[in-house]
Design a protein around this motif. Structure first.
Motif, PDB file in Angstrom:
ATOM      1  N   TYR A 244       0.828  -1.216   0.000  1.00 39.40           N
ATOM      2  CA  TYR A 244       0.000   0.000   0.000  1.00 39.40           C
ATOM      3  C   TYR A 244       0.860   1.262   0.000  1.00 39.40           C
TER       4      TYR A 244
ATOM      5  N   HIS B  33      -4.013   6.144   3.449  1.00 41.99           N
ATOM      6  CA  HIS B  33      -5.027   5.203   2.973  1.00 41.99           C
ATOM      7  C   HIS B  33      -5.719   4.580   4.168  1.00 41.99           C
ATOM      8  N   GLN B  34      -7.007   4.371   4.033  1.00 41.34           N
ATOM      9  CA  GLN B  34      -7.746   3.636   5.059  1.00 41.34           C
ATOM     10  C   GLN B  34      -8.975   2.991   4.439  1.00 41.34           C
ATOM     11  N   ARG B  35      -9.475   1.999   5.127  1.00 43.26           N
ATOM     12  CA  ARG B  35     -10.741   1.366   4.746  1.00 43.26           C
ATOM     13  C   ARG B  35     -11.796   1.890   5.698  1.00 43.26           C
TER      14      ARG B  35
ATOM     15  N   MET C 241     -17.155  -2.180   2.524  1.00 36.74           N
ATOM     16  CA  MET C 241     -16.042  -1.308   2.903  1.00 36.74           C
ATOM     17  C   MET C 241     -15.650  -0.467   1.691  1.00 36.74           C
TER      18      MET C 241
ATOM     19  N   GLU D  53     -12.499   1.885   0.099  1.00 29.41           N
ATOM     20  CA  GLU D  53     -11.096   2.289   0.176  1.00 29.41           C
ATOM     21  C   GLU D  53     -11.056   3.810   0.025  1.00 29.41           C
ATOM     22  N   GLU D  54     -10.344   4.475   0.937  1.00 29.58           N
ATOM     23  CA  GLU D  54     -10.305   5.925   0.923  1.00 29.58           C
ATOM     24  C   GLU D  54      -8.851   6.383   0.973  1.00 29.58           C
TER      25      GLU D  54
END
Length: 149
Positions: free
Chosen positions: A49, A84-86, A101, A103-104
Motif C-alpha cells: 500500500y 489510505h484507510q478502509r 467497505m 477504500e479511501e
C-alpha cells in the motif's frame, strides 16, 4: 528473469517460502517490499500500500511539475502527502461483508512558491488528472490472472 511467453512482464515479483519480503524487478531496477513485523514481515521495505500511494503521489507531483513548467508558473516545489484507510460505507450489521467497505485515500498538496489563488486552484484540478489517479478511479480496470505452467 524470464517473462511468460504469453505475457511480456514489465514487473516481476518473487517471494520465498518463509518470509513476506517481496523482491521486485521493474525494468532494470530492483527493490524490496515487505510487511510490518506486527503482521509477520521483517519491515525491510515499504508495504504494497505504501507503493500504491507512492505511485499516486509521484504521478501527481510529476503531472503538476509538467503543467506548471509549461505555464511558466512560479511553482518552486511540490509535496504530496497521502494516507489510505478502509472505511464503512454506512453503519450496518454486516460491514465486513464484500462491498461494505470503501477504500479511501487522502491526498494533500503542498504547493510552494508565489502562486496566485487561481493558480493554486487550477493545480488542484490538474492534480486529479494524473494518469495513475485516473486509472485508480475509473472503475474500468480489469485484472486478468492466469497460472503459468
Amino acid at each position: 528473469m524470464e517473462a511468460s511467453p504469453l505475457i511480456p512482464a514489465s514487473v516481476v515479483i518473487k517471494v520465498g517460502p518463509a518470509a513476506l519480503l517481496a523482491e521486485v524487478h521493474a525494468g532494470r531496477h530492483t527493490f524490496f517490499l515487505d510487511e510490518p513485523v506486527a503482521v509477520g514481515g521483517q519491515d525491510l521495505g515499504p508495504t504494497p500500500y505504501d507503493m500504491l500511494l507512492s505511485a499516486l503521489g509521484s504521478c501527481t507531483a510529476i503531472t503538476l511539475r509538467l503543467y506548471a513548467t509549461q505555464k511558466k508558473w512560479p511553482l518552486e516545489s511540490i509535496e504530496v502527502h497521502l494516507s489510505h484507510q478502509r472505511v464503512h460505507r454506512k453503519d450496518c450489521d454486516k460491514c465486513e461483508a464484500s462491498g461494505e467497505m470503501l477504500e479511501e485515500v487522502y491526498k494533500e498538496l503542498r504547493l510552494l512558491g508565489p502562486l496566485s489563488p487561481e493558480q493554486r486552484q487550477r493545480l488542484q484540478v490538474i492534480s486529479e488528472k494524473c494518469p495513475v489517479q485516473k486509472t485508480l478511479t475509473s472503475g474500468a480496470m480489469r485484472i486478468i490472472t492466469t497460472v503459468a505452467e
